[in-house]
Motif scaffolding. Sequence first.
Motif, short mmCIF file in Angstrom:
data_model
loop_
_atom_site.label_atom_id
_atom_site.label_comp_id
_atom_site.label_asym_id
_atom_site.label_seq_id
_atom_site.Cartn_x
_atom_site.Cartn_y
_atom_site.Cartn_z
N TYR A 130 -1.73 -4.70 -4.06
CA TYR A 130 -2.26 -5.15 -2.77
C TYR A 130 -3.39 -6.17 -2.97
O TYR A 130 -3.42 -7.22 -2.34
CB TYR A 130 -2.75 -3.92 -2.00
N LEU A 168 -3.52 7.12 -1.58
CA LEU A 168 -3.08 5.79 -1.97
C LEU A 168 -2.80 5.73 -3.46
O LEU A 168 -3.59 6.23 -4.27
CB LEU A 168 -4.18 4.78 -1.60
N ASP A 169 -1.69 5.13 -3.83
CA ASP A 169 -1.33 4.95 -5.24
C ASP A 169 -2.21 3.85 -5.84
O ASP A 169 -2.32 2.76 -5.27
CB ASP A 169 0.15 4.56 -5.32
N ASP A 226 -2.16 11.37 3.31
CA ASP A 226 -1.66 10.64 2.14
C ASP A 226 -2.78 10.23 1.19
O ASP A 226 -3.93 10.10 1.59
CB ASP A 226 -0.92 9.37 2.57
N GLU A 264 -2.21 2.47 6.94
CA GLU A 264 -1.21 2.97 6.00
C GLU A 264 -1.52 4.35 5.44
O GLU A 264 -0.62 5.12 5.14
CB GLU A 264 -1.03 1.98 4.85
N VAL A 265 -2.79 4.68 5.26
CA VAL A 265 -3.15 5.94 4.60
C VAL A 265 -3.67 6.97 5.60
O VAL A 265 -3.56 8.17 5.36
CB VAL A 265 -4.19 5.69 3.48
N VAL A 320 -5.82 -0.26 5.26
CA VAL A 320 -5.89 1.08 4.67
C VAL A 320 -5.86 2.14 5.77
O VAL A 320 -5.15 3.14 5.67
CB VAL A 320 -7.13 1.23 3.77
N PHE A 367 -2.54 -0.19 -5.00
CA PHE A 367 -3.76 -0.85 -4.55
C PHE A 367 -4.01 -2.11 -5.37
O PHE A 367 -4.41 -3.14 -4.83
CB PHE A 367 -4.95 0.11 -4.64
N SER A 393 1.86 5.12 -0.96
CA SER A 393 1.06 6.34 -1.06
C SER A 393 1.97 7.53 -1.36
O SER A 393 3.19 7.44 -1.30
CB SER A 393 0.30 6.57 0.25
N LEU A 417 0.83 -1.21 0.00
CA LEU A 417 0.00 0.00 0.00
C LEU A 417 0.87 1.27 0.00
O LEU A 417 0.95 1.99 0.99
CB LEU A 417 -0.95 0.00 1.20
#
Length: 131
Positions: free
Chosen positions: A59, A51-52, A49, A85-86, A82, A56, A12, A10
Amino acid sequence: MDMLERRSHLASTPNPDKKLDYIVTLEGYLPSAHSQSRHISLRYVPDRDVLDAKAFGNYLAALAKEPWETPEDLAVTVLTDVNNEVVARWVQVSLSVPELQHHAVKTHAVVLEDRQPGWDNTNLLGRLERI
């Protein structure tokens, strides 16, 4: 796969404007051994952030390799990962799977939602499609 390895997918980038509330939607699927895919939708309001999208996808591919006891177990894992991480202001995970346990049940769906304490933007969230 352990939690840290799973979450490492994940990636970002910094939120381009932390003052704005806006919704990001990422949708995808996890292929299943039964040739029926599990559809997943992630919607969130970023805080620090974003998320890219490619990350994703990576992931989801990693999640597809793991056995999941229930759709609820998978949805809770995605929400927790999520959130960790975000660190979104608001996040919603929707999961829909073909139900293979009984011929009379077509789909099994789960929707989970979480938000930071004290965050609320009813005008923004009120425009989302209702469950």
